[in-house]
Design a protein around this motif. Structure first.
Motif, PDB file in Angstrom:
ATOM      1  N   ALA A   1      -3.341  10.038  -7.000  1.00 43.25           N
ATOM      2  CA  ALA A   1      -3.549   8.690  -7.546  1.00 43.25           C
ATOM      3  C   ALA A   1      -5.008   8.302  -7.408  1.00 43.25           C
ATOM      4  CB  ALA A   1      -2.673   7.677  -6.814  1.00 43.25           C
ATOM      5  N   MET A   2      -5.462   7.509  -8.347  1.00 40.89           N
ATOM      6  CA  MET A   2      -6.823   6.968  -8.291  1.00 40.89           C
ATOM      7  C   MET A   2      -6.705   5.482  -7.958  1.00 40.89           C
ATOM      8  SD  MET A   2      -9.846   7.633 -11.011  1.00 40.89           S
ATOM      9  CE  MET A   2     -11.510   6.981 -10.823  1.00 40.89           C
ATOM     10  N   LEU A   3      -7.324   5.119  -6.854  1.00 39.70           N
ATOM     11  CA  LEU A   3      -7.272   3.735  -6.360  1.00 39.70           C
ATOM     12  C   LEU A   3      -8.641   3.092  -6.542  1.00 39.70           C
ATOM     13  CD1 LEU A   3      -5.520   4.542  -2.964  1.00 39.70           C
ATOM     14  CD2 LEU A   3      -4.438   3.420  -4.943  1.00 39.70           C
ATOM     15  N   THR A   4      -8.678   1.773  -6.545  1.00 43.06           N
ATOM     16  CA  THR A   4      -9.966   1.079  -6.557  1.00 43.06           C
ATOM     17  C   THR A   4     -10.262   0.567  -5.155  1.00 43.06           C
ATOM     18  OG1 THR A   4      -9.642   0.383  -8.844  1.00 43.06           O
ATOM     19  CG2 THR A   4     -11.265  -0.824  -7.554  1.00 43.06           C
ATOM     20  N   PRO A   5     -11.237   1.160  -4.461  1.00 36.84           N
ATOM     21  CA  PRO A   5     -11.621   0.629  -3.150  1.00 36.84           C
ATOM     22  C   PRO A   5     -12.238  -0.750  -3.323  1.00 36.84           C
ATOM     23  CG  PRO A   5     -13.115   2.380  -3.836  1.00 36.84           C
ATOM     24  CD  PRO A   5     -12.061   2.286  -4.887  1.00 36.84           C
ATOM     25  N   MET A   6     -12.017  -1.642  -2.351  1.00 43.16           N
ATOM     26  CA  MET A   6     -12.321  -3.044  -2.610  1.00 43.16           C
ATOM     27  C   MET A   6     -13.589  -3.598  -1.969  1.00 43.16           C
ATOM     28  SD  MET A   6      -8.865  -5.208  -3.270  1.00 43.16           S
ATOM     29  CE  MET A   6      -9.678  -6.627  -2.572  1.00 43.16           C
ATOM     30  N   ALA A   7     -14.364  -2.781  -1.277  1.00 40.94           N
ATOM     31  CA  ALA A   7     -15.577  -3.334  -0.651  1.00 40.94           C
ATOM     32  C   ALA A   7     -16.457  -4.040  -1.685  1.00 40.94           C
ATOM     33  CB  ALA A   7     -16.362  -2.223   0.056  1.00 40.94           C
ATOM     34  N   ASP A   8     -16.498  -3.519  -2.908  1.00 42.06           N
ATOM     35  CA  ASP A   8     -17.339  -4.122  -3.950  1.00 42.06           C
ATOM     36  C   ASP A   8     -16.762  -5.416  -4.510  1.00 42.06           C
ATOM     37  OD1 ASP A   8     -19.319  -2.297  -3.751  1.00 42.06           O
ATOM     38  OD2 ASP A   8     -19.243  -1.635  -5.829  1.00 42.06           O
ATOM     39  N   PHE A   9     -15.558  -5.775  -4.108  1.00 42.91           N
ATOM     40  CA  PHE A   9     -14.967  -7.044  -4.548  1.00 42.91           C
ATOM     41  C   PHE A   9     -15.376  -8.185  -3.608  1.00 42.91           C
ATOM     42  CE2 PHE A   9     -11.737  -5.875  -7.871  1.00 42.91           C
ATOM     43  CZ  PHE A   9     -12.011  -4.525  -7.902  1.00 42.91           C
ATOM     44  N   TYR A  10     -16.191  -7.858  -2.627  1.00 41.90           N
ATOM     45  CA  TYR A  10     -16.689  -8.858  -1.677  1.00 41.90           C
ATOM     46  C   TYR A  10     -18.210  -8.890  -1.732  1.00 41.90           C
ATOM     47  CZ  TYR A  10     -12.038  -8.817   0.518  1.00 41.90           C
ATOM     48  OH  TYR A  10     -10.688  -8.923   0.761  1.00 41.90           O
ATOM     49  N   ALA A  11     -18.789 -10.079  -1.529  1.00 42.13           N
ATOM     50  CA  ALA A  11     -20.240 -10.168  -1.358  1.00 42.13           C
ATOM     51  C   ALA A  11     -20.605 -10.129   0.120  1.00 42.13           C
ATOM     52  CB  ALA A  11     -20.759 -11.448  -2.007  1.00 42.13           C
ATOM     53  N   THR A  12     -19.645 -10.425   0.978  1.00 39.72           N
ATOM     54  CA  THR A  12     -19.906 -10.377   2.421  1.00 39.72           C
ATOM     55  C   THR A  12     -19.878  -8.927   2.883  1.00 39.72           C
ATOM     56  OG1 THR A  12     -18.768 -12.501   2.661  1.00 39.72           O
ATOM     57  CG2 THR A  12     -19.132 -11.206   4.673  1.00 39.72           C
ATOM     58  N   PRO A  13     -20.978  -8.430   3.441  1.00 41.21           N
ATOM     59  CA  PRO A  13     -21.011  -7.026   3.860  1.00 41.21           C
ATOM     60  C   PRO A  13     -19.905  -6.725   4.880  1.00 41.21           C
ATOM     61  CG  PRO A  13     -23.215  -8.008   3.959  1.00 41.21           C
ATOM     62  CD  PRO A  13     -22.249  -9.128   3.714  1.00 41.21           C
ATOM     63  N   GLY A  14     -19.264  -5.581   4.715  1.00 42.38           N
ATOM     64  CA  GLY A  14     -18.240  -5.149   5.672  1.00 42.38           C
ATOM     65  C   GLY A  14     -16.833  -5.579   5.330  1.00 42.38           C
ATOM     66  N   ARG A  15     -16.688  -6.623   4.517  1.00 42.53           N
ATOM     67  CA  ARG A  15     -15.321  -7.065   4.200  1.00 42.53           C
ATOM     68  C   ARG A  15     -14.673  -6.121   3.190  1.00 42.53           C
ATOM     69  NH1 ARG A  15     -13.622 -13.040   3.075  1.00 42.53           N
ATOM     70  NH2 ARG A  15     -11.657 -12.071   3.680  1.00 42.53           N
TER      71      ARG A  15
END
Lengths: 396, 396
Positions: B347-361
């Motif tokens: 499966a291909m998933l979308t990792p979500m770090a880029d959905f946040y502007a707060t680093p690390g979230r």
């Protein structure tokens, strides 16, 4: 709530300023010859219509950001016909030349950079430069709208110069840059380290010779040339938004794709509509070019009969620039729409001050788009002539 | 020749980083469940296909910059069904929500302005903000991805704040802003003087209630609300690029049009394809929404069976956010493509770090797009579960 300052500062096009007057004239029953917009009345290639007939069978899914593989292949076949071999990774599909220019300016220039541009130039370059936060530095075309002298370009190069933006053939003057012109300008670009952004929308529309050579065909310019393309004019499909960007500079193409990813993709229907026609564009395009040649000749001949009007027969594209015996062509264009009619007809012209970055230039010039048959254009120019005669005698 | 700094600095999307791994997996014969892209497999409304069948009869001329009058009328009829009366001058047609966002950010914000954005948010907002030269200021969504508390938004308002950008329902969390939420946020916008940019692409896709209310329906917000719209999701026509901008703020609309003039017009074929379906969007859209509800339920149920995985049943849109028992979801997503298969599937998933502007979230979160039938999605989640079990035992 006000819009942003940059939103408010963006200039409205001169045509937009004239539109309310044109609408008012239509309400009065006046027939307007629209010499103002580069939208020909010719039929598109049969292949475009055949493809549209099949469009409902397509899966309406996002295309890849770069474009549908079949359409990239069609662009490659098209460029191969023009003597340019490109890999699929060297092309991307865009929503017309406008999007291609937007993407290219931002990708090769940083905010505050200078872009050299031979003038007169396609007026929306001004707004596109404003959106890209770059400064247009005009270089005058030579006598008779010849390509600018290399020394004139060189004299304007500074450390902030990032690109030379030219259209070949040029809208509005029809100037065609030949191989030698491109080689000389290209050598300067390589020497001084700037890009050549070549808007080749009118590539084939050259009246007394082969198509204009592509910047992609200039030896030594592989890293510097970025070509902006569009099928709107050669296929008479302005209503489709179909263009392309082509460059052999891999870093630039990678950055273009990252930027283009933000709009995800270009319409699959528009893409598929043009693929077949692109891969076999002649003899359709030859017919179109011959017709534009006849039209420009008719306009030049009709203008030559008007006292005090100077004009230049263009070598390509499908516009004629005319110098009118008026102080302010925009005011005259407004007067034609608002205060004049000959037997119920008038004409809408494009005043050319906005085609220059140098203040004051072009104020007595208009651009005439040769987008109707020769007889209609001849009549339209006669209407303009009657307008000029009446205008000279008016209090304006 | 290097691209511009701003061209080089633009981040590649995480999906783009994963694509080469997906292509390599396909070459190995692995079947990939594409849970990564919001492109459903449903058929478009019959009206879209009927309109495309007639497209070859249209004159392929430039549409007006604002859009074809018939299509503006169709948008008005559509908004009227949603309780919003708009004049034709209050709408313009765009090439999808992406173009609408590009135009809106530049038109309401100057360079250096701040835009508040509830996080997590649609990841391309980052690149769109970079292109508009504005800074995204994240505001965390509330517990259970509830709309953010007004106090949390208010605490981040500064003199540089020009807009609040929200998507309703939210991609990726499905958060639905109700009338009271919008009224409270709108009151803050009026008090502190900023715009509300409401991306209402998923408007109707709400599972247990009526469509999400439009920011255009909030009393008092007439000068502040700018709505971004798209038919891609409600009509399953991602391959067409058809969206809209709507605002009652006349100055903003004038500036939007001046900016849009630079791209001349939007494809007439795409515009005409959606007009009929827009003017009568139900019951088609109701069927689609019910199907997305079943799909999201199936994914949430399948995820609930996986040890250590937390997820939240969305109220709208068609994504499920899952917290995985991994330290780095992007690394896991890459591993699933590069190093794992269950009976020839991954499966291909979308990792979500880029959905946040707060680093690390968001580093342990993924977004799952519910774009296949429930059985396929259930199987795909089982594949992810098997991957998680194997990953825990691997050396990663």
């Amino acid at each position: 709530m006000r819009a942003s300052r940059r939103g408010e500062d963006l200039p409205a096009s001169p045509i937009r300023r004239l539109i309310p007057l044109a609408e008012e004239a239509k309400r009065r029953g006046v027939r307007i010859h629209h010499l103002n917009i580069g939208q020909p009345d010719l039929d598109p290639p049969p292949g475009v219509l055949a493809a549209l007939r099949e469009a409902h069978r397509e899966r309406l899914a996002y295309a890849p950001t770069r474009g549908l593989p079949a359409v990239l292949d069609a662009w490659r076949a098209y460029y191969r016909e023009h003597g340019v071999e490109l890999a699929a990774e060297e092309i991307m599909v865009t929503a017309g030349a406008s999007e291609a220019l937007t993407l290219a300016l931002r990708t090769v220039c940083d905010a505050g950079d200078d872009v050299l541009v031979p003038e007169p130039f396609y007026a929306p370059y001004k707004g596109l430069a404003a959106v890209a936060d770059v400064r247009l530095v005009p270089v005058p075309l030579g006598p008779g709208f010849a390509p600018p002298a290399v020394a004139d370009v060189a004299a304007r190069v500074t450390p902030r110069t990032r690109a030379l933006l030219l259209s070949n053939p040029n809208n509005p003057t029809g100037t065609v840059y030949g191989r030698d012109d491109l080689a000389a300008l290209g050598a300067l670009a390589v020497e001084r380290g700037f890009f050549v952004l070549a808007d080749e929308t009118y590539r084939e529309i050259v009246f007394d010779g082969p198509p204009a050579p592509s910047a992609l065909a200039v030896p030594g310019l592989e890293e510097h040339a970025v070509v902006i393309d569009s099928v709107s004019k050669r296929f008479n499909v302005c209503g489709l938004r179909m263009g392309a960007l082509a460059t052999r500079n891999r870093e630039v193409m990678e950055a273009l794709l990252r930027l283009a990813e933000l709009r995800l993709a270009v319409s699959v229907v528009d893409q598929l509509a043009i693929a077949g026609a692109l891969a076999a564009s002649r003899p359709y395009v030859d017919t179109v070019v011959a017709e534009f040649g006849r039209r420009c000749d008719a306009v030049a001949a009709a203008l030559a009969r008007l006292p005090g009007v100077e004009c230049h027969r263009p070598a390509g594209a499908f516009y004629v620039v005319a110098r009118l015996p008026v102080a302010d062509a925009e005011r005259f264009a407004a007067w034609l729409l608002g205060d004049f009619a000959l037997d119920g007809e008038t004409a809408m012209l494009t005043p050319m001050a906005d085609f220059y970055a140098t203040p004051g230039r072009g104020r007595d010039e208009v651009r005439i788009a040769c987008v109707f048959d020769a007889a209609t254009l001849t009549r339209a120019v006669e209407v303009v002539g009657a307008g000029l005669a009446a205008y000279a005698g008016s209090t304006n």
